[in-house]
Design a protein around this motif. Sequence first.
Motif: not given
Length: 334
Positions: A121-122, A124, A119
């Motif tokens: 570091n954006k 997935s 989250s």
Amino acid sequence: MKKVLSFIILGLFLVACQGKDEPVIAFYYWKTNFSLSAFEKETLKENTVDKLYIRYFDLDLHSKTKEVFPVSPIHFSEIPNIKNIVPVVYIQNKVMLDQGFNSAQLAQKTVDFIALINSKNKLSCQEIQIDCDWSLNSKRNYLQFIEDFKRISHKKISATIRLHQVKYFEKTKIPNVDTGVLMYYNMGTIAVKSLNSIYDQGIASRYIKSLKKYPLALNIALPIYSWGIHISKGKVIGLRPKLTGSDLEKSAEFTRVDENKYEVKRAHYRKGIFYKVGDYIKIEGVSAADLREMAGDLKGNLAQSPIEIIFYDLDSLNIKNYDKTIFKQTAAGF
């Protein structure tokens, strides 16, 4: 009728000749700070790499409080420009051996910490890998942890597998994961008179035939690292990572006394380590010929072809020791 049969036979022959696709190339990234050099980015591009296995953190057990805590979590100085990121969590076996071990609680905390890093570091991920050299004494806790982790994470789960866990799988058991990754390195003992603790074909031959009976689908992790074993007064006093013979050849403080052995001729500090006159460094590593040999041996013993060949690890200090085609050459050997 004869013409029809001829076409059928020809078709079957062509299908057989096509064979299976070569395994894809992936890498482990095992530093605490994610930042790729231009050379590392070029290596990824040249080998069409779209998957990185990134060590996110280790899990260790506090000696006094007996609390499990994350060690050296990854910091992203740059965001990986790559399609698939697989967080890897290395778990010390002593965590699994602790009498107060709580599987569900640890699984939840691990999932939460991975999610926090992603989250922040954006990022997935669709897969998470657990790295743990579990033992007969810890297998019950480890296997339960895998069950809880899979249930809580809702992700594809892979796990590292050692050679001894393949040969004795009826005793060590098999984790309920989607894929295993055979760690085909760190085979021997780090010692003064050992041959090569990273890779030894003789040691591997004691285990490799068991692969045909192993029920779990396996990808393969191969080593591209080297290290120096620091020897003083006939005893091993430490490992010196990412050190090669060529590094020592360039140094006036060392002199070569054997094929892979260097003697300290002048006392000095090197990267914070003090070397006394008379100390030795024994270099251990893996050559391009070794990698091709590994591929050939494994190809003849695996129950099924691997989908991925994962090289450990992505670092310019490792990659510089090989021709840039070695990764494709090795993968083609499967």
